[in-house]
Design an enzyme around this catalytic site. Structure first.
Site, PDB file in Angstrom:
ATOM      1  N   THR A   1      -5.081   8.895  -5.244  1.00 11.62           N
ATOM      2  CA  THR A   1      -5.121   8.883  -3.772  1.00 11.62           C
ATOM      3  C   THR A   1      -4.185   9.955  -3.224  1.00 11.62           C
ATOM      4  OG1 THR A   1      -5.571   6.530  -3.797  1.00 11.62           O
ATOM      5  CG2 THR A   1      -4.809   7.418  -1.719  1.00 11.62           C
TER       6      THR A   1
ATOM      7  N   GLU B   1       0.825  -1.212   0.000  1.00 10.53           N
ATOM      8  CA  GLU B   1       0.000   0.000   0.000  1.00 10.53           C
ATOM      9  C   GLU B   1       0.857   1.259   0.000  1.00 10.53           C
ATOM     10  OE1 GLU B   1      -2.770  -0.499  -1.179  1.00 10.53           O
ATOM     11  OE2 GLU B   1      -4.215  -0.041   0.381  1.00 10.53           O
TER      12      GLU B   1
HETATM   13  P1  ADP Z   1      -7.236   2.180  -5.094  1.00 10.10           P
HETATM   14  O1  ADP Z   1      -7.728   2.986  -3.930  1.00 10.10           O
HETATM   15  O2  ADP Z   1      -8.358   1.798  -6.020  1.00 10.10           O
HETATM   16  O3  ADP Z   1      -6.372   1.033  -4.704  1.00 10.10           O
HETATM   17  P2  ADP Z   1      -4.890   3.697  -5.505  1.00 10.10           P
HETATM   18  O4  ADP Z   1      -4.830   5.020  -6.198  1.00 10.10           O
HETATM   19  O5  ADP Z   1      -4.674   3.621  -4.035  1.00 10.10           O
HETATM   20  O6  ADP Z   1      -6.305   3.109  -5.924  1.00 10.10           O
HETATM   21  O7  ADP Z   1      -3.844   2.668  -6.131  1.00 10.10           O
HETATM   22  C1  ADP Z   1      -3.680   2.513  -7.464  1.00 10.10           C
HETATM   23  C2  ADP Z   1      -2.206   2.782  -7.808  1.00 10.10           C
HETATM   24  O8  ADP Z   1      -1.394   1.653  -7.468  1.00 10.10           O
HETATM   25  C3  ADP Z   1      -2.039   3.010  -9.291  1.00 10.10           C
HETATM   26  O9  ADP Z   1      -1.089   4.030  -9.466  1.00 10.10           O
HETATM   27  C4  ADP Z   1      -1.482   1.696  -9.800  1.00 10.10           C
HETATM   28  O10 ADP Z   1      -0.677   1.839 -10.939  1.00 10.10           O
HETATM   29  C5  ADP Z   1      -0.662   1.195  -8.621  1.00 10.10           C
HETATM   30  N1  ADP Z   1      -0.539  -0.278  -8.586  1.00 10.10           N
HETATM   31  C6  ADP Z   1       0.608  -0.991  -8.563  1.00 10.10           C
HETATM   32  N2  ADP Z   1       0.341  -2.308  -8.535  1.00 10.10           N
HETATM   33  C7  ADP Z   1      -1.007  -2.446  -8.534  1.00 10.10           C
HETATM   34  C8  ADP Z   1      -1.861  -3.570  -8.503  1.00 10.10           C
HETATM   35  N3  ADP Z   1      -1.411  -4.831  -8.497  1.00 10.10           N
HETATM   36  N4  ADP Z   1      -3.198  -3.326  -8.505  1.00 10.10           N
HETATM   37  C9  ADP Z   1      -3.678  -2.062  -8.532  1.00 10.10           C
HETATM   38  N5  ADP Z   1      -2.903  -0.968  -8.567  1.00 10.10           N
HETATM   39  C10 ADP Z   1      -1.569  -1.147  -8.559  1.00 10.10           C
END
Ligand code: ADP
Length: 309
Positions: free
Chosen positions: A183, A130
Protein backbone atom coordinates in the site's frame (compact mmCIF):
# COMPACT_ATOMS: atom_id res chain seq x y z
CA UNK A 1 -23.69 -9.48 27.24
CA UNK A 2 -23.63 -12.67 29.33
CA UNK A 3 -20.96 -14.25 27.06
CA UNK A 4 -17.28 -13.70 27.91
CA UNK A 5 -16.13 -14.87 24.48
CA UNK A 6 -17.44 -14.31 20.96
CA UNK A 7 -16.49 -15.52 17.51
CA UNK A 8 -17.05 -12.96 14.76
CA UNK A 9 -16.91 -12.68 10.97
CA UNK A 10 -14.87 -9.67 9.76
CA UNK A 11 -15.58 -8.94 6.11
CA UNK A 12 -13.15 -8.09 3.35
CA UNK A 13 -13.84 -4.67 1.85
CA UNK A 14 -13.34 -2.83 -1.43
CA UNK A 15 -12.05 0.71 -0.95
CA UNK A 16 -12.08 3.56 -3.46
CA UNK A 17 -14.65 1.95 -5.86
CA UNK A 18 -13.16 3.70 -8.94
CA UNK A 19 -14.04 7.38 -8.58
CA UNK A 20 -14.11 7.51 -4.76
CA UNK A 21 -10.40 7.42 -3.88
CA UNK A 22 -9.98 7.45 -0.08
CA UNK A 23 -13.69 8.15 0.53
CA UNK A 24 -15.86 5.25 -0.76
CA UNK A 25 -15.88 1.64 0.39
CA UNK A 26 -18.10 -1.43 0.51
CA UNK A 27 -18.23 -4.64 2.55
CA UNK A 28 -18.26 -8.17 1.07
CA UNK A 29 -19.93 -11.38 2.26
CA UNK A 30 -17.96 -14.03 0.37
CA UNK A 31 -14.61 -13.48 2.02
CA UNK A 32 -13.54 -12.38 5.48
CA UNK A 33 -11.50 -13.30 8.56
CA UNK A 34 -12.77 -14.83 11.77
CA UNK A 35 -11.74 -13.63 15.19
CA UNK A 36 -12.38 -14.82 18.73
CA UNK A 37 -12.42 -12.06 21.32
CA UNK A 38 -12.38 -12.98 25.03
CA UNK A 39 -12.97 -10.89 28.11
CA UNK A 40 -10.48 -11.95 30.82
CA UNK A 41 -9.85 -10.75 34.42
CA UNK A 42 -6.10 -10.08 33.85
CA UNK A 43 -5.76 -6.46 32.63
CA UNK A 44 -4.17 -5.68 29.26
CA UNK A 45 -4.49 -6.93 25.70
CA UNK A 46 -2.96 -10.11 24.29
CA UNK A 47 -3.03 -11.73 20.85
CA UNK A 48 -2.92 -15.41 21.74
CA UNK A 49 -3.30 -17.07 18.33
CA UNK A 50 -2.91 -16.18 14.65
CA UNK A 51 -3.79 -18.87 12.10
CA UNK A 52 -3.50 -18.53 8.31
CA UNK A 53 -0.85 -15.83 7.97
CA UNK A 54 2.55 -15.13 9.45
CA UNK A 55 1.85 -11.90 11.34
CA UNK A 56 3.34 -10.42 14.52
CA UNK A 57 1.65 -11.37 17.80
CA UNK A 58 3.04 -8.34 19.67
CA UNK A 59 0.08 -6.00 20.13
CA UNK A 60 2.00 -2.91 19.06
CA UNK A 61 3.02 -4.55 15.72
CA UNK A 62 -0.37 -5.97 14.81
CA UNK A 63 -3.20 -3.74 13.56
CA UNK A 64 -5.68 -5.64 15.77
CA UNK A 65 -3.51 -4.87 18.79
CA UNK A 66 -2.99 -1.19 17.97
CA UNK A 67 -6.71 -0.67 17.34
CA UNK A 68 -7.53 -2.62 20.52
CA UNK A 69 -5.17 -0.47 22.61
CA UNK A 70 -6.87 2.70 21.26
CA UNK A 71 -10.20 1.21 22.34
CA UNK A 72 -8.96 0.28 25.83
CA UNK A 73 -7.41 3.68 26.38
CA UNK A 74 -10.80 5.32 25.81
CA UNK A 75 -12.69 2.70 27.85
CA UNK A 76 -13.37 2.59 31.60
CA UNK A 77 -13.17 -1.24 31.55
CA UNK A 78 -10.56 -2.45 34.05
CA UNK A 79 -10.17 -6.08 32.90
CA UNK A 80 -8.34 -7.46 29.87
CA UNK A 81 -8.98 -8.99 26.44
CA UNK A 82 -7.51 -11.89 24.46
CA UNK A 83 -7.70 -12.04 20.69
CA UNK A 84 -7.43 -14.99 18.29
CA UNK A 85 -7.18 -14.18 14.57
CA UNK A 86 -8.09 -16.66 11.83
CA UNK A 87 -6.86 -14.95 8.63
CA UNK A 88 -8.60 -15.76 5.36
CA UNK A 89 -7.83 -12.40 3.70
CA UNK A 90 -4.24 -12.32 2.49
CA UNK A 91 -2.21 -9.28 3.61
CA UNK A 92 -1.50 -6.80 0.85
CA UNK A 93 -4.31 -8.14 -1.34
CA UNK A 94 -6.16 -4.82 -1.58
CA UNK A 95 -9.36 -6.14 -0.03
CA UNK A 96 -8.81 -4.81 3.46
CA UNK A 97 -6.87 -7.52 5.27
CA UNK A 98 -5.50 -5.16 7.89
CA UNK A 99 -8.85 -3.34 8.16
CA UNK A 100 -10.70 -6.60 8.95
CA UNK A 101 -8.40 -7.22 11.92
CA UNK A 102 -8.48 -3.63 13.19
CA UNK A 103 -12.26 -3.33 12.84
CA UNK A 104 -12.92 -6.84 14.20
CA UNK A 105 -10.87 -6.28 17.35
CA UNK A 106 -12.66 -3.11 18.42
CA UNK A 107 -16.11 -4.29 17.29
CA UNK A 108 -15.74 -7.52 19.29
CA UNK A 109 -14.46 -5.78 22.42
CA UNK A 110 -17.33 -3.29 22.22
CA UNK A 111 -19.89 -6.09 21.88
CA UNK A 112 -18.51 -7.89 24.97
CA UNK A 113 -18.87 -4.68 27.01
CA UNK A 114 -22.49 -4.09 25.86
CA UNK A 115 -21.59 -1.46 23.26
CA UNK A 116 -20.38 1.61 25.18
CA UNK A 117 -19.06 3.10 21.91
CA UNK A 118 -20.83 4.15 18.70
CA UNK A 119 -19.90 2.75 15.28
CA UNK A 120 -18.26 6.07 14.48
CA UNK A 121 -16.06 5.82 17.59
CA UNK A 122 -15.12 2.24 16.68
CA UNK A 123 -14.00 3.44 13.24
CA UNK A 124 -11.85 6.05 14.98
CA UNK A 125 -10.12 3.35 17.09
CA UNK A 126 -9.71 1.04 14.08
CA UNK A 127 -8.06 3.87 12.12
CA UNK A 128 -5.16 3.77 14.61
CA UNK A 129 -4.57 0.18 13.44
CA UNK A 130 -4.74 1.20 9.77
CA UNK A 131 -2.08 3.79 10.42
CA UNK A 132 0.28 0.98 11.44
CA UNK A 133 -0.38 -0.96 8.19
CA UNK A 134 -0.08 1.85 5.66
CA UNK A 135 1.27 4.91 7.46
CA UNK A 136 -2.03 6.72 6.92
CA UNK A 137 -5.01 6.56 9.31
CA UNK A 138 -7.53 6.03 6.52
CA UNK A 139 -11.11 4.87 7.14
CA UNK A 140 -12.31 3.74 3.71
CA UNK A 141 -11.93 0.01 4.58
CA UNK A 142 -12.72 0.03 8.31
CA UNK A 143 -15.90 2.13 7.85
CA UNK A 144 -17.71 -0.39 5.58
CA UNK A 145 -16.39 -3.30 7.72
CA UNK A 146 -18.06 -1.77 10.80
CA UNK A 147 -21.17 -0.17 9.21
CA UNK A 148 -21.75 -2.73 6.44
CA UNK A 149 -22.91 -1.88 2.91
CA UNK A 150 -21.44 1.14 1.17
CA UNK A 151 -19.96 4.03 3.14
CA UNK A 152 -18.62 7.44 2.24
CA UNK A 153 -16.01 9.01 4.52
CA UNK A 154 -16.72 12.70 3.98
CA UNK A 155 -13.98 13.74 6.39
CA UNK A 156 -11.52 11.97 8.69
CA UNK A 157 -10.91 14.97 10.96
CA UNK A 158 -13.50 15.33 12.34
CA UNK A 159 -14.63 11.85 11.33
CA UNK A 160 -17.84 12.00 9.29
CA UNK A 161 -19.17 8.74 7.83
CA UNK A 162 -22.23 8.55 5.59
CA UNK A 163 -23.84 5.11 5.09
CA UNK A 164 -25.07 4.67 1.50
CA UNK A 165 -27.88 2.43 0.28
CA UNK A 166 -26.81 -0.82 -1.39
CA UNK A 167 -29.10 -1.87 -4.28
CA UNK A 168 -30.41 -5.42 -3.81
CA UNK A 169 -29.25 -6.80 -7.15
CA UNK A 170 -25.73 -5.43 -7.00
CA UNK A 171 -22.97 -8.07 -6.83
CA UNK A 172 -19.21 -7.76 -6.73
CA UNK A 173 -16.58 -9.83 -8.55
CA UNK A 174 -13.04 -9.80 -7.19
CA UNK A 175 -9.90 -11.31 -8.66
CA UNK A 176 -6.78 -11.33 -6.51
CA UNK A 177 -3.71 -12.02 -8.67
CA UNK A 178 -0.88 -13.40 -6.56
CA UNK A 179 1.56 -10.55 -6.91
CA UNK A 180 2.62 -8.22 -4.11
CA UNK A 181 2.04 -4.48 -4.10
CA UNK A 182 2.66 -2.63 -0.83
CA UNK A 183 0.00 0.00 0.00
CA UNK A 184 2.82 2.37 0.89
CA UNK A 185 4.45 1.83 -2.57
CA UNK A 186 1.21 2.29 -4.48
CA UNK A 187 0.66 5.56 -2.58
CA UNK A 188 4.14 6.81 -3.40
CA UNK A 189 3.61 6.73 -7.17
CA UNK A 190 0.52 8.96 -7.00
CA UNK A 191 0.77 12.61 -7.95
CA UNK A 192 -0.02 15.06 -5.16
CA UNK A 193 -1.93 17.49 -7.37
CA UNK A 194 -4.57 17.07 -10.07
CA UNK A 195 -5.89 19.28 -12.86
CA UNK A 196 -9.16 21.13 -12.44
CA UNK A 197 -10.48 19.33 -15.54
CA UNK A 198 -9.82 15.91 -13.94
CA UNK A 199 -11.29 17.11 -10.64
CA UNK A 200 -14.52 18.13 -12.34
CA UNK A 201 -14.90 14.74 -14.03
CA UNK A 202 -14.09 12.90 -10.81
CA UNK A 203 -16.52 14.67 -8.46
CA UNK A 204 -19.20 14.47 -11.15
CA UNK A 205 -18.78 10.69 -11.04
CA UNK A 206 -18.67 10.43 -7.22
CA UNK A 207 -21.90 12.42 -6.86
CA UNK A 208 -23.57 10.44 -9.64
CA UNK A 209 -22.44 7.08 -8.21
CA UNK A 210 -23.94 7.92 -4.81
CA UNK A 211 -27.19 9.04 -6.49
CA UNK A 212 -27.20 5.88 -8.63
CA UNK A 213 -26.84 3.68 -5.54
CA UNK A 214 -29.70 5.40 -3.67
CA UNK A 215 -31.95 5.38 -6.77
CA UNK A 216 -30.97 1.78 -7.68
CA UNK A 217 -30.21 3.13 -11.15
CA UNK A 218 -27.81 0.48 -12.45
CA UNK A 219 -27.04 2.32 -15.71
CA UNK A 220 -26.07 5.43 -13.78
CA UNK A 221 -23.91 3.32 -11.43
CA UNK A 222 -22.17 1.89 -14.51
CA UNK A 223 -21.61 5.31 -16.12
CA UNK A 224 -20.14 6.65 -12.87
CA UNK A 225 -17.68 3.82 -12.13
CA UNK A 226 -14.84 5.71 -13.82
CA UNK A 227 -11.59 6.88 -12.24
CA UNK A 228 -9.74 9.63 -14.12
CA UNK A 229 -7.10 10.21 -11.46
CA UNK A 230 -5.69 7.16 -9.67
CA UNK A 231 -6.41 4.17 -11.92
CA UNK A 232 -4.40 5.42 -14.93
CA UNK A 233 -1.31 5.56 -12.69
CA UNK A 234 -1.80 2.59 -10.38
CA UNK A 235 -2.98 0.14 -13.04
CA UNK A 236 0.56 0.10 -14.43
CA UNK A 237 1.55 -1.96 -11.34
CA UNK A 238 -1.01 -4.69 -12.15
CA UNK A 239 -0.10 -6.98 -15.06
CA UNK A 240 -3.05 -7.59 -17.41
CA UNK A 241 -5.22 -4.89 -15.80
CA UNK A 242 -6.51 -3.35 -19.07
CA UNK A 243 -7.41 -6.73 -20.50
CA UNK A 244 -9.13 -7.91 -17.30
CA UNK A 245 -11.18 -4.71 -17.27
CA UNK A 246 -12.14 -5.04 -20.94
CA UNK A 247 -13.17 -8.68 -20.45
CA UNK A 248 -15.25 -7.76 -17.38
CA UNK A 249 -17.10 -5.05 -19.34
CA UNK A 250 -17.55 -7.38 -22.35
CA UNK A 251 -19.10 -9.98 -20.01
CA UNK A 252 -21.67 -7.41 -18.82
CA UNK A 253 -20.13 -5.72 -15.76
CA UNK A 254 -21.43 -2.25 -14.92
CA UNK A 255 -17.87 -1.13 -14.15
CA UNK A 256 -14.46 -2.45 -13.16
CA UNK A 257 -11.46 -0.99 -11.34
CA UNK A 258 -8.67 -1.51 -8.82
CA UNK A 259 -9.76 -2.68 -5.37
CA UNK A 260 -8.11 -0.46 -2.77
CA UNK A 261 -4.46 -0.11 -3.66
CA UNK A 262 -4.48 -3.37 -5.62
CA UNK A 263 -3.46 -5.83 -6.89
CA UNK A 264 -7.05 -7.13 -6.56
CA UNK A 265 -9.38 -6.00 -9.34
CA UNK A 266 -13.12 -5.65 -8.70
CA UNK A 267 -16.18 -5.38 -10.92
CA UNK A 268 -19.78 -4.59 -10.01
CA UNK A 269 -22.67 -6.25 -11.87
CA UNK A 270 -26.44 -6.41 -11.78
CA UNK A 271 -27.50 -9.91 -10.74
CA UNK A 272 -25.59 -12.96 -9.52
CA UNK A 273 -25.58 -14.69 -12.92
CA UNK A 274 -23.84 -11.74 -14.60
CA UNK A 275 -21.39 -11.33 -11.70
CA UNK A 276 -20.47 -15.03 -11.96
CA UNK A 277 -19.93 -14.71 -15.74
CA UNK A 278 -17.83 -11.57 -15.17
CA UNK A 279 -15.65 -13.31 -12.56
CA UNK A 280 -15.03 -16.15 -15.02
CA UNK A 281 -14.12 -13.73 -17.82
CA UNK A 282 -11.69 -11.86 -15.53
CA UNK A 283 -10.16 -15.16 -14.33
CA UNK A 284 -9.57 -16.33 -17.92
CA UNK A 285 -7.11 -13.47 -18.48
CA UNK A 286 -4.91 -14.59 -15.59
CA UNK A 287 -5.19 -18.24 -16.67
CA UNK A 288 -3.86 -17.19 -20.10
CA UNK A 289 -1.04 -15.27 -18.41
CA UNK A 290 -0.25 -18.27 -16.21
CA UNK A 291 -0.65 -16.10 -13.10
CA UNK A 292 -2.28 -17.70 -10.06
CA UNK A 293 -5.22 -15.85 -8.51
CA UNK A 294 -8.18 -16.13 -6.11
CA UNK A 295 -11.63 -15.37 -7.54
CA UNK A 296 -14.64 -14.28 -5.46
CA UNK A 297 -18.27 -13.47 -6.26
CA UNK A 298 -20.10 -11.71 -3.47
CA UNK A 299 -23.26 -9.93 -2.57
CA UNK A 300 -22.84 -6.59 -0.83
CA UNK A 301 -22.62 -7.32 2.91
CA UNK A 302 -25.10 -4.85 4.38
CA UNK A 303 -24.54 -6.01 7.98
CA UNK A 304 -20.75 -5.66 8.29
CA UNK A 305 -19.06 -7.52 11.16
CA UNK A 306 -21.34 -10.21 12.63
CA UNK A 307 -21.33 -12.60 15.58
CA UNK A 308 -20.92 -16.24 14.46
CA UNK A 309 -21.18 -17.75 17.97
P1 ADP B 1 -4.58 -4.70 2.83
O1 ADP B 1 -5.01 -3.57 1.94
O2 ADP B 1 -4.93 -6.04 2.23
O3 ADP B 1 -5.03 -4.56 4.24
P2 ADP B 1 -2.11 -3.56 3.58
O4 ADP B 1 -0.88 -3.55 2.74
O5 ADP B 1 -2.86 -2.29 3.81
O6 ADP B 1 -3.03 -4.67 2.90
O7 ADP B 1 -1.82 -4.14 5.03
C1 ADP B 1 -1.08 -5.26 5.24
C2 ADP B 1 0.09 -4.90 6.16
O8 ADP B 1 -0.34 -4.81 7.52
C3 ADP B 1 1.15 -5.98 6.12
O9 ADP B 1 2.41 -5.35 6.15
C4 ADP B 1 0.93 -6.76 7.39
O10 ADP B 1 2.10 -7.36 7.89
C5 ADP B 1 0.42 -5.70 8.36
N1 ADP B 1 -0.44 -6.25 9.43
C6 ADP B 1 -0.25 -6.12 10.76
N2 ADP B 1 -1.23 -6.75 11.43
C7 ADP B 1 -2.07 -7.29 10.51
C8 ADP B 1 -3.25 -8.05 10.61
N3 ADP B 1 -3.79 -8.42 11.79
N4 ADP B 1 -3.85 -8.43 9.45
C9 ADP B 1 -3.32 -8.09 8.25
N5 ADP B 1 -2.19 -7.37 8.11
C10 ADP B 1 -1.56 -6.97 9.23
Amino acid sequence: MTQDSIKIFCPATIANISCGFDVLGLALSAVGDEMVIKKVPIPGLRITKIIGLDLPKEVENNVAGVAGLAFMEASTYKGGFEIEIYKKIKAGSGIGSSAASAAGAVWGMNALLDAPFSKRELVQFAMAGEKLASGVAHADNVAPAIYGGFTLVRSTDPLDIIPIHAPKELYASIIHPHIEIKTSDSRKILKTSISLADGIKQWGNVGALVAGLFQEDYDLIGRSLVDHIVEPIRSILIPGFDEVKQEALNAGALGCGISGSGPSIFALSKGLATATRVTQAMSNVFVKMDLSYDPYVSEINTKGIQIIS
